[in-house]
Design an enzyme around this catalytic site. Structure first.
Site, PDB file in Angstrom:
ATOM      1  N   ASP A 113      -4.546  -8.870 -12.825  1.00 30.92           N
ATOM      2  CA  ASP A 113      -4.941  -7.529 -12.381  1.00 30.92           C
ATOM      3  C   ASP A 113      -6.245  -7.076 -13.024  1.00 30.92           C
ATOM      4  OD1 ASP A 113      -3.295  -6.213 -10.504  1.00 30.92           O
ATOM      5  OD2 ASP A 113      -1.683  -6.026 -11.976  1.00 30.92           O
ATOM      6  N   GLN A 119       3.881  -4.759 -11.679  1.00 28.05           N
ATOM      7  CA  GLN A 119       3.552  -3.756 -10.661  1.00 28.05           C
ATOM      8  C   GLN A 119       3.615  -2.348 -11.264  1.00 28.05           C
ATOM      9  OE1 GLN A 119       2.502  -4.563  -7.623  1.00 28.05           O
ATOM     10  NE2 GLN A 119       2.312  -2.467  -6.912  1.00 28.05           N
ATOM     11  N   LYS A 175       2.668  -9.500  -1.652  1.00 22.36           N
ATOM     12  CA  LYS A 175       2.068 -10.439  -2.600  1.00 22.36           C
ATOM     13  C   LYS A 175       2.838 -11.757  -2.581  1.00 22.36           C
ATOM     14  CE  LYS A 175       0.347  -6.628  -5.434  1.00 22.36           C
ATOM     15  NZ  LYS A 175       0.408  -5.796  -6.631  1.00 22.36           N
TER      16      LYS A 175
HETATM   17  N1  GUN Z   1      -0.051  -0.479  -8.145  1.00 23.94           N
HETATM   18  C1  GUN Z   1      -0.962  -0.098  -7.218  1.00 23.94           C
HETATM   19  N2  GUN Z   1      -1.966  -0.988  -7.147  1.00 23.94           N
HETATM   20  C2  GUN Z   1      -1.701  -1.946  -8.056  1.00 23.94           C
HETATM   21  C3  GUN Z   1      -2.369  -3.145  -8.438  1.00 23.94           C
HETATM   22  O1  GUN Z   1      -3.447  -3.503  -7.946  1.00 23.94           O
HETATM   23  N3  GUN Z   1      -1.744  -3.868  -9.405  1.00 23.94           N
HETATM   24  C4  GUN Z   1      -0.585  -3.491  -9.983  1.00 23.94           C
HETATM   25  N4  GUN Z   1      -0.074  -4.255 -10.923  1.00 23.94           N
HETATM   26  N5  GUN Z   1       0.064  -2.388  -9.645  1.00 23.94           N
HETATM   27  C5  GUN Z   1      -0.495  -1.630  -8.680  1.00 23.94           C
END
Ligand code: GUN
Length: 294
Positions: free
Chosen positions: A120, A97, A53
């Site tokens: 998200d 996350q 990211k």
């Molecule tokens: N963990 C696995 N996929 C995601 C996601 O799309 N966003 C976040 N914040 N954590 C994750």
């Protein structure tokens, strides 16, 4: 032989377009879009995702602030950090996350993020807007990326029989809601307590699998001409990345299929960039980004 739905190439194009768009804002004297990413603890997979990211943000001109907090971070410390960024006008998006260490209440953390900065789309306000078909929902990144990919590769979705395997809040549920919205298509959602998975998967024109189990879906479980979207990311004993679907077997039967790696994963990251830019655009009085406005 199935068409391979190349998420990697499409994500690259989206990033190139976003870079041009952001360069345009900077030329007008506007600031860069900005994203805060918070990782608590040192789960190796999460570390890789967060690094991907960060790199993607840098490539397109989104300022990313990445916080790698120790596993012992308290819930209060995390909530205070979120509050600080909620109140900071120069921050467009906030992402925590998941999964979080077990001493932290994930629901509380998700609800603490300002819904306007919830890149998200996990906040109940955004999920609720998505579920009820209200305008302005921020759509979770993986379902959004899959939707963009289906549209880009001109896979028809209207009135198709859709089966989603996996009912997580991150992928399965919001994915199903996207098809239910505007009565696009009927959806069956399967999960751990589905008695006979094959009964459902056999009916699918579009099969979306997000479970995290290699070879969960075998060729006998799908019909000829199915479109398969494999969200799984699993590491085999010899270090290879594989999805949830027996790719080699199913590609002989499918009309189209996403590879792992290079399918859904890069599209999820591209969608995170799109959601961030969309929030930035709206904050500056523009329309949402067209790719997020679905
Ligand atoms: N963990 C696995 N996929 C995601 C996601 O799309 N966003 C976040 N914040 N954590 C994750």
């Amino acid at each position: 032989m199935a068409q391979i739905l190349d998420g990697k190439a499409l994500a690259k194009r989206i990033r190139e377009d976003l870079k041009k768009e952001i360069d345009g804002y900077l030329k007008k004297g506007m600031r860069n879009p900005s994203l805060v990413v918070i990782l608590v603890g040192d789960d190796p997979a999460s570390k890789v995702y967060v690094e991907n990211k960060r790199k993607a943000c840098k490539e397109v001109g989104i300022n990313s602030l990445v916080f790698n907090l120790p596993a012992e971070t308290t819930q209060e410390e995390l909530l205070n950090l979120i509050k600080k960024f909620n109140e900071d006008d120069d921050i467009d998006g906030i992402l925590v996350q998941l999964p979080l260490p077990s001493h932290i209440n994930t629901q509380k953390v998700i609800q603490a993020i300002s819904p306007e900065k919830d890149v998200d789309g996990f906040h109940p306000l955004n999920m609720g807007k998505l579920a009820t078909g209200m305008d302005g929902a921020i759509i979770p990144c993986t379902p959004l990326g899959i939707w963009i990919m289906l549209k880009h590769y001109k896979i028809p979705t209207f009135k198709r029989d859709v089966v989603v395997v996996g009912a997580s809040n991150i992928v399965g549920k919001p994915m199903a809601l996207l098809f239910l919205r505007k009565e696009e298509a009927p959806v069956s959602v399967c999960h751990i307590n589905t008695k006979n998975l094959k009964n459902y998967t056999k009916t699918a024109d579009i099969l979306i699998v997000a479970v995290g189990k290699p070879n969960l879906i075998t060729p006998d479980m799908v019909k000829e001409g199915v479109v398969v979207i494999d969200v799984g990311i699993n590491r085999t004993e010899d270090g290879k990345l594989v999805g949830d679907v027996d790719f080699e077997g199913i590609k002989e039967k499918a009309q189209a299929i996403t590879p792992v790696p290079g399918g859904v994963g890069p599209m999820t990251v591209a969608s995170l960039l799109l959601n961030t830019v969309s929030i930035y655009r709206m904050k500056h009085g523009f329309t949402p980004h067209p790719l997020t406005d679905i």
